[in-house]
Write a protein that holds these residues in place. Structure first.
Motif, PDB file in Angstrom:
ATOM      1  N   UNK A   1      -8.808 -10.125   4.453  1.00 16.94           N
ATOM      2  CA  UNK A   1      -8.805  -9.373   2.683  1.00 16.94           C
ATOM      3  C   UNK A   1      -7.905  -8.058   2.698  1.00 16.94           C
ATOM      4  N   UNK A   2      -8.379  -7.596   4.058  1.00 15.85           N
ATOM      5  CA  UNK A   2      -8.469  -6.050   3.350  1.00 15.85           C
ATOM      6  C   UNK A   2      -6.592  -5.815   4.054  1.00 15.85           C
ATOM      7  N   UNK A   3      -6.537  -6.491   5.574  1.00 20.79           N
ATOM      8  CA  UNK A   3      -5.413  -6.247   6.194  1.00 20.79           C
ATOM      9  C   UNK A   3      -4.125  -6.448   5.531  1.00 20.79           C
ATOM     10  N   UNK A   4      -4.382  -8.406   4.197  1.00 22.80           N
ATOM     11  CA  UNK A   4      -2.920  -8.688   3.378  1.00 22.80           C
ATOM     12  C   UNK A   4      -3.265  -7.789   1.725  1.00 22.80           C
ATOM     13  N   UNK A   5      -4.512  -7.114   1.760  1.00 26.68           N
ATOM     14  CA  UNK A   5      -4.324  -6.340   0.769  1.00 26.68           C
ATOM     15  C   UNK A   5      -3.224  -4.927   0.773  1.00 26.68           C
ATOM     16  N   UNK A   6      -3.691  -4.194   1.779  1.00 24.67           N
ATOM     17  CA  UNK A   6      -2.806  -3.053   3.006  1.00 24.67           C
ATOM     18  C   UNK A   6      -1.285  -3.777   2.462  1.00 24.67           C
ATOM     19  N   UNK A   7      -1.011  -4.871   3.279  1.00 18.59           N
ATOM     20  CA  UNK A   7       0.232  -4.831   3.757  1.00 18.59           C
ATOM     21  C   UNK A   7       1.091  -4.855   2.647  1.00 18.59           C
ATOM     22  N   UNK A   8       0.215  -5.295   1.652  1.00 16.47           N
ATOM     23  CA  UNK A   8       1.025  -5.502   0.639  1.00 16.47           C
ATOM     24  C   UNK A   8       1.383  -4.151   0.051  1.00 16.47           C
ATOM     25  N   UNK A   9      -0.305  -3.016  -0.179  1.00 14.48           N
ATOM     26  CA  UNK A   9       0.140  -1.520  -1.128  1.00 14.48           C
ATOM     27  C   UNK A   9       1.536  -1.469  -0.108  1.00 14.48           C
ATOM     28  N   UNK A  10       1.346  -1.298   1.101  1.00  9.57           N
ATOM     29  CA  UNK A  10       2.758  -1.035   2.385  1.00  9.57           C
ATOM     30  C   UNK A  10       3.803  -0.961   1.817  1.00  9.57           C
ATOM     31  N   UNK A  11       4.221  -2.339   1.368  1.00  6.62           N
ATOM     32  CA  UNK A  11       5.480  -2.651   0.379  1.00  6.62           C
ATOM     33  C   UNK A  11       5.734  -2.541  -0.513  1.00  6.62           C
ATOM     34  N   UNK A  12       4.719  -2.127  -1.177  1.00  4.93           N
ATOM     35  CA  UNK A  12       4.658  -1.799  -3.002  1.00  4.93           C
ATOM     36  C   UNK A  12       6.148  -1.968  -3.231  1.00  4.93           C
ATOM     37  N   UNK A  13       6.756  -2.849  -4.457  1.00  2.59           N
ATOM     38  CA  UNK A  13       8.454  -2.047  -5.160  1.00  2.59           C
ATOM     39  C   UNK A  13       7.758  -0.985  -5.694  1.00  2.59           C
ATOM     40  N   UNK A  14       8.922   0.756  -5.753  1.00  2.00           N
ATOM     41  CA  UNK A  14       8.245   1.293  -6.058  1.00  2.00           C
ATOM     42  C   UNK A  14       9.345   1.106  -7.371  1.00  2.00           C
ATOM     43  N   UNK A  15      10.344   1.084  -7.704  1.00  2.00           N
ATOM     44  CA  UNK A  15      11.000   0.247  -9.012  1.00  2.00           C
ATOM     45  C   UNK A  15      12.177  -1.297  -8.938  1.00  2.00           C
ATOM     46  N   UNK A  16      12.242  -1.122  -9.813  1.00  2.00           N
ATOM     47  CA  UNK A  16      13.523  -2.345  -9.705  1.00  2.00           C
ATOM     48  C   UNK A  16      14.940  -1.758 -10.249  1.00  2.00           C
ATOM     49  N   UNK A  17      15.546  -1.783 -10.181  1.00  2.00           N
ATOM     50  CA  UNK A  17      16.856  -1.232 -11.049  1.00  2.00           C
ATOM     51  C   UNK A  17      18.529  -1.728 -10.685  1.00  2.00           C
ATOM     52  N   UNK A  18      18.705  -2.011 -12.186  1.00  2.00           N
ATOM     53  CA  UNK A  18      20.031  -2.755 -12.581  1.00  2.00           C
ATOM     54  C   UNK A  18      21.054  -2.237 -12.751  1.00  2.00           C
ATOM     55  N   UNK A  19      21.903  -2.070 -11.779  1.00  2.00           N
ATOM     56  CA  UNK A  19      23.411  -1.879 -12.337  1.00  2.00           C
ATOM     57  C   UNK A  19      24.249  -3.084 -13.180  1.00  2.00           C
ATOM     58  N   UNK A  20      24.404  -2.323 -13.642  1.00  2.00           N
ATOM     59  CA  UNK A  20      25.313  -3.398 -15.473  1.00  2.00           C
ATOM     60  C   UNK A  20      26.191  -4.198 -14.718  1.00  2.00           C
ATOM     61  N   UNK A  21      25.954  -5.609 -14.484  1.00  2.00           N
ATOM     62  CA  UNK A  21      26.869  -6.101 -14.617  1.00  2.00           C
ATOM     63  C   UNK A  21      26.029  -6.983 -13.274  1.00  2.00           C
ATOM     64  N   UNK A  22      25.068  -6.650 -12.286  1.00  2.00           N
ATOM     65  CA  UNK A  22      24.775  -6.566 -11.107  1.00  2.00           C
ATOM     66  C   UNK A  22      23.482  -7.134 -11.515  1.00  2.00           C
ATOM     67  N   UNK A  23      23.000  -8.473 -11.022  1.00  2.00           N
ATOM     68  CA  UNK A  23      21.892  -8.727 -10.687  1.00  2.00           C
ATOM     69  C   UNK A  23      20.328  -7.207 -10.207  1.00  2.00           C
ATOM     70  N   UNK A  24      20.099  -7.293 -10.696  1.00  2.00           N
ATOM     71  CA  UNK A  24      18.894  -6.633 -10.532  1.00  2.00           C
ATOM     72  C   UNK A  24      18.458  -6.514  -9.012  1.00  2.00           C
ATOM     73  N   UNK A  25      18.348  -5.343  -8.471  1.00  2.00           N
ATOM     74  CA  UNK A  25      17.942  -4.633  -6.787  1.00  2.00           C
ATOM     75  C   UNK A  25      16.658  -4.089  -6.902  1.00  2.00           C
ATOM     76  N   UNK A  26      15.760  -4.963  -5.701  1.00  2.00           N
ATOM     77  CA  UNK A  26      14.429  -4.350  -5.680  1.00  2.00           C
ATOM     78  C   UNK A  26      14.092  -3.365  -4.731  1.00  2.00           C
ATOM     79  N   UNK A  27      14.025  -2.419  -5.353  1.00  2.00           N
ATOM     80  CA  UNK A  27      13.654  -0.984  -4.347  1.00  2.00           C
ATOM     81  C   UNK A  27      12.868  -0.686  -3.924  1.00  2.00           C
ATOM     82  N   UNK A  28      11.863  -0.076  -2.886  1.00  2.00           N
ATOM     83  CA  UNK A  28      10.916  -0.024  -2.321  1.00  2.00           C
ATOM     84  C   UNK A  28      10.714   0.715  -0.991  1.00  2.00           C
ATOM     85  N   UNK A  29       9.850   1.350  -0.724  1.00  2.00           N
ATOM     86  CA  UNK A  29       9.720   1.809   0.417  1.00  2.00           C
ATOM     87  C   UNK A  29       8.833   1.253   1.122  1.00  2.00           C
ATOM     88  N   UNK A  30       9.627   1.440   2.658  1.00  2.00           N
ATOM     89  CA  UNK A  30       8.987   0.510   3.837  1.00  2.00           C
ATOM     90  C   UNK A  30       8.920   0.754   4.936  1.00  2.00           C
TER      91      UNK A  30
END
Ligand code: A3P
Length: 317
Positions: A29-58
């Motif tokens: 459970x701790x491993x899965x939780x950490x893997x999730x946290x280490x790829x957690x999306x920071x924000x999602x940006x939408x460019x006008x007319x473009x599909x939303x792009x997930x931006x995160x740190x990894x």
């Protein structure tokens, strides 16, 4: 009366296996939780007319492990222009100086990027720090490693030039190169000198090969990267298995700088590295000194070129 959480003799075995099972479940459970946290999306940006792009740190997919003064900054700067690569700023020094801070700290030093972008960091001291290869292997078995090296004698001179220019800046006494790399008493090569140590590529490379298969480490020809950066970066693209992006007209030789600089389009002004990269080397180093260095490094060079399976211009005497 038995308290809760204690076991009677008769059920001790099943109680013990229950306990072990519980511990395993908690670790998973701790491993899965950490893997999730280490790829957690920071924000999602939408460019006008473009599909939303997930931006995160990894955490990094690629690490430039060294070597110091061999073109590590030029390499990460060029690779960071590839649309599929996002480069961390500066030198991260996680595996050597900040390891105890953990992966969460490492993640904070990574750039934001989309899920299909590869993250790269560079820290030249990783190459020569003995405990780093095992730490990197514990971190990831699939991370791709880049090592850029150049003629070991020229690297020593570049290393010295950096020390000298820092001394000049601080208005400190500026010893000649011989004082730094040769023993005072008998003039032999000073093994404890960092400038000498780093250029003993075979010694450090062997430490990495003890932990990683050779195929996971791509060795870039640093001298080739100066004279023909496109040729070298294309090989890196192939190693990284990313689409070909770099073209000849992106590299422009800047006469004033004496090195190639970069631009994406012809109408753009080219961008060069700063003054601390591509410093003029002293022209008063005697041939006795360079010959002595060449002789010293020759067995190291021979071994390194054979271990790395490369045939750079300085591999043969
Ligand atoms: P010098 O300053 O001695 O010439 P690093 O980034 O690992 O410290 O390496 C610095 C070296 O990168 C420089 O050493 C320089 O020779 C080399 N280099 C390679 N390509 C370069 C470029 N396009 N511009 C400036 N320096 C470059």
């Amino acid at each position: 009366m038995k308290g809760e959480g204690t076991c009677s003799k008769g059920v001790r075995r099943s109680c013990l296996s229950g306990l072990v099972g519980g511990i395993i479940l908690t670790i998973v459970a701790l491993y899965l939780y950490n893997s999730y946290r280490l790829r957690v999306p920071q924000r999602t940006e939408t460019l006008s007319g473009m599909p939303s792009v997930r931006i995160s740190k990894h955490l990094p997919d690629i690490i430039i492990i060294g070597a110091k003064k061999c073109g590590t900054k030029a390499l990460i700067t060029v690779l960071g222009r590839h649309p599929k690569i996002k480069a961390a700023k500066g030198e991260v020094h996680f595996f050597d100086r900040n390891y105890s801070k953990g992966l969460k700290w490492y993640l904070t030093r990574m750039p934001l990027g989309t899920d299909d972008q590869l993250v790269i960091e560079k820290t030249p001291s990783y190459f020569v720090t003995p405990k780093v290869p095992q730490r990197v292997s514990n971190f990831s078995k699939t991370v791709k490693l880049l090592l850029i090296v150049r003629d070991p004698v020229v690297r020593v001179i570049s290393h010295f030039t950096q020390i000298d220019s820092k001394k000049a800046y601080k208005k400190l006494p500026r010893p000649k190169i011989e004082r730094i790399i040769f023993n005072n008493k008998d003039g032999t090569v000073k093994l404890g000198s960092n400038a000498i140590e780093v250029s003993q590529y075979d010694v450090h490379f062997q430490q990495w090969l003890n932990v990683f298969p050779k195929e996971q480490i791509f060795v870039v020809d640093g001298d080739g990267f100066i004279s023909n950066p496109l040729k070298e970066v294309v090989k890196v693209e192939q190693f990284l298995n990313i689409e070909s992006f770099f073209k000849e007209d992106m590299f422009v030789f800047n006469k004033e700088k004496g090195f190639y600089c970069w631009r994406e389009h012809e109408d753009q002004e080219e961008e060069c590295l700063g003054d601390s990269k591509g410093r003029p080397h002293p022209n008063n180093i005697s041939s006795d000194t360079t010959d002595k260095l060449k002789t010293f490094f020759q067995p190291h060079t021979k071994k390194f070129c054979s271990l790395a399976n490369v045939n750079f211009s300085w591999c043969t005497p």
